[in-house]
Scaffold this motif. Structure first.
Motif, short mmCIF file in Angstrom:
data_model
loop_
_atom_site.label_atom_id
_atom_site.label_comp_id
_atom_site.label_asym_id
_atom_site.label_seq_id
_atom_site.Cartn_x
_atom_site.Cartn_y
_atom_site.Cartn_z
N LYS A 97 -28.74 57.81 32.56
CA LYS A 97 -29.61 58.91 33.21
C LYS A 97 -30.68 58.66 33.90
O LYS A 97 -30.88 59.10 35.00
N THR A 98 -31.30 57.64 33.35
CA THR A 98 -32.63 57.11 34.28
C THR A 98 -32.30 56.56 35.31
O THR A 98 -33.01 56.52 36.41
N VAL A 99 -31.40 55.62 35.17
CA VAL A 99 -30.77 55.06 36.49
C VAL A 99 -30.47 56.05 37.46
O VAL A 99 -30.56 55.84 38.85
N GLU A 100 -29.52 56.93 37.17
CA GLU A 100 -29.24 57.93 38.27
C GLU A 100 -30.32 58.69 38.58
O GLU A 100 -30.43 58.94 39.97
N LYS A 101 -31.30 59.01 37.76
CA LYS A 101 -32.48 59.80 38.27
C LYS A 101 -33.32 58.88 39.38
O LYS A 101 -33.81 59.55 40.32
N TYR A 102 -33.52 57.78 39.13
CA TYR A 102 -34.36 56.85 40.03
C TYR A 102 -33.47 56.22 41.25
O TYR A 102 -33.86 55.46 42.09
N ALA A 103 -32.13 56.56 41.40
CA ALA A 103 -31.58 55.74 42.22
C ALA A 103 -31.72 56.06 43.90
O ALA A 103 -31.99 54.98 44.55
N LYS A 104 -31.99 57.16 43.91
CA LYS A 104 -32.43 57.54 45.53
C LYS A 104 -33.81 57.04 45.91
O LYS A 104 -33.79 56.24 46.81
N LEU A 105 -34.89 57.07 44.93
CA LEU A 105 -36.06 56.49 45.00
C LEU A 105 -36.08 54.88 45.13
O LEU A 105 -36.50 54.21 45.99
N ARG A 106 -35.24 54.34 44.36
CA ARG A 106 -34.88 52.92 44.53
C ARG A 106 -34.37 52.49 45.77
O ARG A 106 -34.72 51.66 46.40
N ALA A 107 -33.51 53.21 46.37
CA ALA A 107 -32.54 52.83 47.54
C ALA A 107 -33.63 52.89 48.66
O ALA A 107 -33.80 52.12 49.59
N GLU A 108 -34.50 54.00 48.84
CA GLU A 108 -35.71 54.21 49.73
C GLU A 108 -36.73 53.06 49.51
O GLU A 108 -37.09 52.47 50.91
N LEU A 109 -37.06 52.85 48.45
CA LEU A 109 -38.06 51.52 48.44
C LEU A 109 -37.62 50.30 48.64
O LEU A 109 -38.13 49.45 49.34
N LYS A 110 -36.16 50.19 48.52
CA LYS A 110 -35.61 48.95 49.02
C LYS A 110 -35.42 48.81 50.40
O LYS A 110 -35.73 47.93 50.94
N ALA A 111 -35.02 49.80 50.83
CA ALA A 111 -34.88 49.93 52.52
C ALA A 111 -36.23 49.59 53.17
O ALA A 111 -36.48 48.89 54.15
N LYS A 112 -37.21 50.08 52.80
CA LYS A 112 -38.63 49.62 53.19
C LYS A 112 -39.12 48.49 52.72
O LYS A 112 -40.14 47.75 53.43
N GLY A 113 -38.58 47.90 51.94
CA GLY A 113 -38.97 46.47 51.17
C GLY A 113 -40.35 46.54 50.62
O GLY A 113 -41.05 45.53 50.22
N ASP A 114 -40.47 47.72 49.81
CA ASP A 114 -41.67 47.98 49.10
C ASP A 114 -41.21 47.39 47.76
O ASP A 114 -41.14 48.38 46.86
N PHE A 115 -41.34 46.19 47.39
CA PHE A 115 -41.06 45.46 46.12
C PHE A 115 -42.22 45.99 45.10
O PHE A 115 -41.93 45.87 43.83
N VAL A 116 -43.44 46.07 45.58
CA VAL A 116 -44.52 46.56 44.76
C VAL A 116 -44.27 47.74 44.02
O VAL A 116 -44.27 48.08 42.82
N GLY A 117 -43.55 48.69 44.85
CA GLY A 117 -43.54 50.10 44.51
C GLY A 117 -41.94 50.31 43.26
O GLY A 117 -41.99 50.95 42.44
N LEU A 118 -41.36 49.05 43.60
CA LEU A 118 -40.12 48.94 42.81
C LEU A 118 -40.41 48.47 41.40
O LEU A 118 -40.14 49.00 40.39
N SER A 119 -41.35 47.67 41.41
CA SER A 119 -41.99 47.25 39.98
C SER A 119 -42.68 48.33 39.20
O SER A 119 -42.87 48.20 38.23
N MET A 120 -43.12 49.24 40.18
CA MET A 120 -43.96 50.45 39.40
C MET A 120 -42.80 51.41 38.64
O MET A 120 -43.51 52.11 37.75
N LEU A 121 -41.66 51.19 38.96
CA LEU A 121 -40.74 52.09 38.32
C LEU A 121 -40.46 51.98 36.82
O LEU A 121 -40.49 50.65 36.51
N PRO A 122 -39.77 52.43 36.01
CA PRO A 122 -39.53 52.23 34.90
C PRO A 122 -38.61 51.16 34.60
O PRO A 122 -37.69 50.85 35.68
N ARG A 123 -38.66 50.34 33.54
CA ARG A 123 -37.86 49.20 33.50
C ARG A 123 -36.35 49.63 33.30
O ARG A 123 -35.43 48.80 33.94
N ASP A 124 -36.00 50.71 32.88
CA ASP A 124 -34.70 51.13 32.70
C ASP A 124 -34.09 51.64 33.90
O ASP A 124 -33.05 52.30 34.02
#
Length: 89
Positions: A15-42
């Motif tokens: 459920k957590t993966v599904e919840k953050y999937a869209k946000l993860r995709a946006e951050l990856k497209a931007k190349g914001d790896f610091v923002g990705l690391s701020m998301l929950p581990r799960d």
């Protein structure tokens, strides 16, 4: 069979993966790896992949068959996995 608490934990992680999937995709497209690391581990989908669906075991995982070594051996000896036979010398 996996413990019920392990199965419930796995459902929560999915459920957590599904919840953050869209946000993860946006951050990856931007190349914001610091923002990705701020998301929950799960929130990372890679944390769900290497786990046996039958027993819930993480170690001795066979990626090709998506199950642990022990589960694979049980099912293969019963003839439940097509194309897999016990070797003989």
């Amino acid at each position: 069979m996996a413990k019920t608490c392990w199965l419930e934990r796995d459902k929560r992680k999915r459920k957590t993966v599904e919840k953050y999937a869209k946000l993860r995709a946006e951050l990856k497209a931007k190349g914001d790896f610091v923002g990705l690391s701020m998301l929950p581990r799960d929130a990372s989908p890679t944390r769900l992949t290497n786990r046996c669906r039958v027993s819930g075991r993480r170690r001795a995982f066979m990626r090709r068959f998506q199950m642990s070594r022990m589960t694979f051996r049980e099912l293969a000896s019963q003839g439940m996995i097509p194309g897999v036979t016990k070797s003989s010398w």
